[in-house]
Write an enzyme that holds these catalytic residues in place. Structure first.
Site, PDB file in Angstrom:
ATOM      1  N   GLU A 112      -1.712  10.352   0.093  1.00 16.08           N
ATOM      2  CA  GLU A 112      -3.035   9.710   0.077  1.00 16.08           C
ATOM      3  C   GLU A 112      -3.458   9.364   1.496  1.00 16.08           C
ATOM      4  O   GLU A 112      -4.600   9.557   1.888  1.00 16.08           O
ATOM      5  CB  GLU A 112      -2.971   8.435  -0.785  1.00 16.08           C
ATOM      6  CG  GLU A 112      -4.332   7.784  -1.040  1.00 16.08           C
ATOM      7  CD  GLU A 112      -4.739   6.732  -0.031  1.00 16.08           C
ATOM      8  OE1 GLU A 112      -5.877   6.263  -0.097  1.00 16.08           O
ATOM      9  OE2 GLU A 112      -3.939   6.377   0.860  1.00 16.08           O
ATOM     10  N   ASP A 132       0.855  -1.194   0.000  1.00 15.50           N
ATOM     11  CA  ASP A 132       0.000   0.000   0.000  1.00 15.50           C
ATOM     12  C   ASP A 132       0.882   1.233   0.000  1.00 15.50           C
ATOM     13  O   ASP A 132       1.315   1.671   1.047  1.00 15.50           O
ATOM     14  CB  ASP A 132      -0.917  -0.025   1.225  1.00 15.50           C
ATOM     15  CG  ASP A 132      -1.858   1.143   1.260  1.00 15.50           C
ATOM     16  OD1 ASP A 132      -1.968   1.869   0.253  1.00 15.50           O
ATOM     17  OD2 ASP A 132      -2.479   1.369   2.318  1.00 15.50           O
TER      18      ASP A 132
END
Ligand SMILES: *[C@@H]1O[C@H](CO)[C@@H](O)[C@H](O)[C@H]1NC(C)=O
Ligand SMILES: *[C@@H]1O[C@H](CO)[C@@H](O)[C@H](O)[C@H]1NC(C)=O
Ligand SMILES: *[C@@H]1O[C@H](CO)[C@@H](O)[C@H](O)[C@H]1NC(C)=O
Ligand SMILES: *[C@@H]1O[C@H](CO)[C@@H](O)[C@H](O)[C@H]1NC(C)=O
Ligand SMILES: [Zn+2]
Length: 474
Positions: free
Chosen positions: A331, A297
């Site tokens: 993000e 991720d």
């Protein structure tokens, strides 16, 4: 082709002040023929990745970056070093228009943190403070725990919460359901007078690792510290509380939020040779949590996006419209890079064929996920059934997973994501276990192939996907 181009151009010109723009799209058969026409180039791309010069390359590239920099938390110098490294890599790789676009981002610092069970017995509690959390007082917080299974239970027992540490032991149903406790757990606990919140990690399987994430506070509600604990400890505390045992916990956190800093989205392109202003965007985010290596991720998503363009470039292919790779910044703390890009570029929506992001891991690909018109959906289904057949990636689900590009469908721009066998994603997500060990070179190659073939075909077809893209008139 020339006639088509002219008609297309005129249509575009005539409609340029309409909001939204209704364009006449060709029949499905035209799209299908065009997709059929891309079978051999798709095969070349797949061969180059699975059995040619690019075999294993995306894994090697990702390992070099994540081993060199480790985790890349928003606001840190490490993330900025990784951003500059990617600019160099894109440039050396031969991508065009390599650039950075500035984004103002928050700078949250974890600091030292610890938690201990004091009674009914002494035990360390593994934890990870939540992004944007405040610190505890210097001496820490020692308080009784109120262990609940849900917000409903918290509200029903609101009278017991004052001065306590609320522990949420919500059952894992889905990420979306569990994550509400991570984001809202502290503020809901504060509303009923609690002094801190400990949240069971949003994890589908746990080997005693806490999973971090962000919380959000609410204006007018006191800010209290929030952290995630392991599934195992949340269940332990729950069992103790169900037996009527009084639980006391000590919590210490140094977390602080420093002034905002400037970070950057990294962009690279292969300029289209016929419709250079029209864009197919592929992306992933370069920032990560401050634990593990951020290899899953979203290192994997970011690097299959780069690799897709890299392969197309090294094969000497140049599609009709521009392929753009974007590596988003920040993000994890709240989609800052994606939001800034949308603000800056939404006026170009008419030329945005599709926005694509991979942010659910690079596990075995099964196909695509798509958000757009019914006609466009049929085209994507046909594309997958034809060009992705060799990759066993022919599923197309309705509803793309569009973290950083989620705003584009609201102005009519289609969105796509890669559908992967992601049942293990929430074992590793936001933990110290998010390392290169999660990645498999062959599987990453398959993901790159799905991504590259899809992006290339959509960039090279005669027509954009049918959609009512909004024209912003200033
Ligand atoms: C398909 O490919 C052929 C040969 O490359 C070309 O002449 C034709 O115009 C293409 N058709 C479409 C619909 O792109
Ligand atoms: C827990 O604490 C309450 C109030 O302090 C007390 O009345 C109760 O007896 C305690 N229970 C146990 C199991 O020690
Ligand atoms: C696709 O599935 C077939 C049948 O199960 C298998 O033989 C083939 O190796 C698979 N291809 C890929 C790329 O996984
Ligand atoms: C665009 O909007 C018009 C008018 O609402 C509708 O008839 C048409 O189906 C839409 N086209 C697409 C591709 O969504
Ligand atoms: Zn992510």
């Amino acid at each position: 082709m020339l006639v088509l181009l002219t008609a297309y151009g005129l249509l575009q010109l005539a409609a340029s002040s309409v909001l939204p723009q209704y364009r006449k799209w060709p029949a499905m058969s035209t799209y299908k023929k065009d997709i059929d026409n891309h079978t051999s180039v798709a095969d070349n791309i797949i061969d180059y990745i699975l059995a040619g010069p690019a075999k294993g390359e995306v894994y090697r590239r990702l390992a070099r970056m994540t081993d060199k920099f480790g985790p890349r938390l928003c606001g840190t110098e490490t993330l900025e070093d990784a951003i500059n490294y990617m600019v160099d890599e894109f440039t050396q790789d031969g991508l065009e228009n390599v650039r950075k676009e500035a984004v103002t981002v928050p700078h949250w610092v974890r600091g030292n943190e610890k938690a201990q069970l004091i009674s009914p017995r002494s035990k360390d509690i593994a934890l990870l403070g939540l992004g944007k959390s405040i610190a505890t007082p210097k001496e820490g917080i020692t308080a009784e725990a109120l262990v609940v299974r849900s917000f409903d239970e918290l509200h029903a027992r609101a009278g017991e919460a004052k001065g306590k540490i609320v522990v949420y032991n919500q059952v894992w149903e889905s990420y979306g359901q569990s994550v509400q406790y991570r984001s809202a757990g502290a503020r809901e606990a504060a509303k009923v007078g609690a002094v801190a919140a400990l949240v069971r990690s949003a994890a589908s399987l746990s080997i005693y690792s806490p999973h971090t994430g962000t919380l959000s506070y609410q204006n007018g509600i006191p800010k209290i510290p929030g952290a995630c604990i392991t599934v195992e400890d949340a269940e332990l505390l729950w069992r103790m509380s169900q037996r009527g045992e009084n639980i006391t916990i000590y919590l210490y956190m140094e977390a602080e939020t420093l002034p905002d800093v400037v970070s950057y989205n990294v962009i690279g392109e292969i300029k289209g040779n016929l419709f250079p202003d029209e864009v197919v965007l592929v992306s992933g985010h370069l920032d990560s949590w401050d634990v593990g290596q951020g290899a899953m991720d979203d290192g994997g998503g970011a690097f299959i996006s780069w690799e897709a363009l890299s392969v197309i470039h090294h094969l000497g292919l140049r599609p009709k419209r521009t392929l753009q790779v974007v590596l988003w910044t920040c993000e994890e703390l709240g989609l800052y890079g994606g939001i800034e890009y949308f603000e800056k570029h939404q006026k170009e929506a008419q030329n945005m064929n599709i926005v694509m992001e991979s942010d659910m891991g690079t596990f075995t690909p099964q196909g695509l996920q798509f958000t757009g018109s019914d006609e466009a959906m049929k085209i994507i289904q046909y594309l997958a059934s034809t060009l992705l057949k060799r990759l066993n990636a022919t599923d197309v689900d309705d509803g793309a997973d569009l973290s950083d590009v989620n705003q584009w469908p609201s102005i009519g721009v289609p969105g796509g994501s890669i559908k992967v066998e992601n049942s293990e994603y929430f074992y590793f997500h936001h933990t110290n276990g998010d390392t290169m060990t999660v990645q498999n070179p062959d599987v990453m190659d398959l993901c790159t192939a799905v991504w590259a073939v899809t992006a290339y075909a959509l960039a090279d077809m005669e027509y954009m996907l049918p959609a009512n893209r909004t024209v912003t008139v200033n």
